[in-house]
Design an enzyme around this catalytic site. Structure first.
Site, PDB file in Angstrom:
ATOM      1  N   HIS A 160      35.512  43.848  39.929  1.00  9.68           N
ATOM      2  CA  HIS A 160      34.966  42.948  40.947  1.00  9.68           C
ATOM      3  C   HIS A 160      35.325  43.464  42.332  1.00  9.68           C
ATOM      4  O   HIS A 160      36.463  43.856  42.599  1.00  9.68           O
ATOM      5  CB  HIS A 160      35.530  41.536  40.769  1.00  9.68           C
ATOM      6  N   SER A 161      34.350  43.504  43.233  1.00  9.34           N
ATOM      7  CA  SER A 161      34.562  43.877  44.634  1.00  9.34           C
ATOM      8  C   SER A 161      35.275  45.240  44.730  1.00  9.34           C
ATOM      9  O   SER A 161      34.784  46.230  44.204  1.00  9.34           O
ATOM     10  CB  SER A 161      35.338  42.769  45.337  1.00  9.34           C
ATOM     11  N   TYR A 162      36.443  45.297  45.363  1.00  9.65           N
ATOM     12  CA  TYR A 162      37.210  46.535  45.447  1.00  9.65           C
ATOM     13  C   TYR A 162      37.451  47.144  44.069  1.00  9.65           C
ATOM     14  O   TYR A 162      37.501  48.374  43.915  1.00  9.65           O
ATOM     15  CB  TYR A 162      38.544  46.255  46.152  1.00  9.65           C
ATOM     16  N   ASN A 221      36.643  38.411  48.669  1.00  8.46           N
ATOM     17  CA  ASN A 221      37.570  39.454  48.256  1.00  8.46           C
ATOM     18  C   ASN A 221      36.942  40.800  48.494  1.00  8.46           C
ATOM     19  O   ASN A 221      37.442  41.778  48.055  1.00  8.46           O
ATOM     20  CB  ASN A 221      37.945  39.304  46.788  1.00  8.46           C
TER      21      ASN A 221
END
Length: 218
Positions: free
Chosen positions: A76-78, A218
């Protein structure tokens, strides 16, 4: 039955996947939710030395020491950048890469490379003034379990040794329907659009259905 390895984004940890983990286990799947070094319940390990390679190694070692195979590796995200690096080292163990509103790195790219110079400059100023020069303070409006994030993980460029083989691993992009104009989401939304153009559609779920229990910033 499948084996899921779940990697969260910046500031987060395994706690963010609690509800998702429950649902997957209920369906008979095996799930490993990871907290990367220096984050969440491992925030006591936060040092200036933690970089992207540290987090990639967190994922790689979990897979190796638990002897996991046929993995659905989720970032997720990063965390999207992290799972790319881990998959590059463990090609034969990964069945699918799943990018959940995630960033996707190419060889020699860093997370900062995906953002504008002005945004990166502003972030660096925050790190210097409020994060002792090495950590990005957690967002004031985020979940209570968020912790500061090691900034070197955004600066280090990824090194992929098996680029051709990596491209052969099936991929999916899950795009949350909640939208925001926050600049941190700009490249994520661009990756979602690219996936849609390439595959004809993306998987779209409202955040409450995914029940990740965390702020999208995030």
């Amino acid at each position: 039955m499948a084996t899921f390895v779940l990697c969260d984004g910046a500031f987060g940890g395994a706690w963010a996947w609690r509800e998702v983990e429950k649902e997957l286990i209920k369906q008979g799947h095996v799930v490993f939710s990871l907290t990367l070094a220096g984050l969440g319940d491992r925030n006591h390990l936060l040092t200036p030395d933690i970089n992207l390679e540290t987090h990639i190694t967190d994922v790689v070692n979990t897979i190796l020491f638990e002897d996991l195979n046929n993995i659905y590796l989720v970032g997720h995200s990063y965390g999207g950048g992290v799972i790319i690096g881990a998959a590059d080292q463990l090609l034969n163990r990964i069945s699918k890469l799943i990018f959940f509103d995630a960033l996707i790195l190419e060889d020699t790219q860093s997370i900062n490379d995906l953002y504008s110079e002005s945004f990166v400059k502003q972030t660096k100023e925050i790190v210097q003034s409020k994060g002792e020069g090495f950590r990005l303070p957690k967002p004031d409006s985020g979940p209570i379990y968020n912790t500061d994030h090691p900034f070197k993980t955004f600066e280090q460029k990824i090194k992929l040794m098996n680029k051709a083989e990596l491209r052969q691993i099936p991929r999916a992009f899950i795009n949350c329907t909640q939208k925001s104009s926050h600049p941190v989401l700009e490249p994520i939304n661009q990756f979602a659009e690219k996936a849609k153009q390439k595959n004809g559609n993306t998987l779209k779920f409202p955040p409450d259905i995914m029940r990740i229990g965390k702020n999208r910033l995030n």
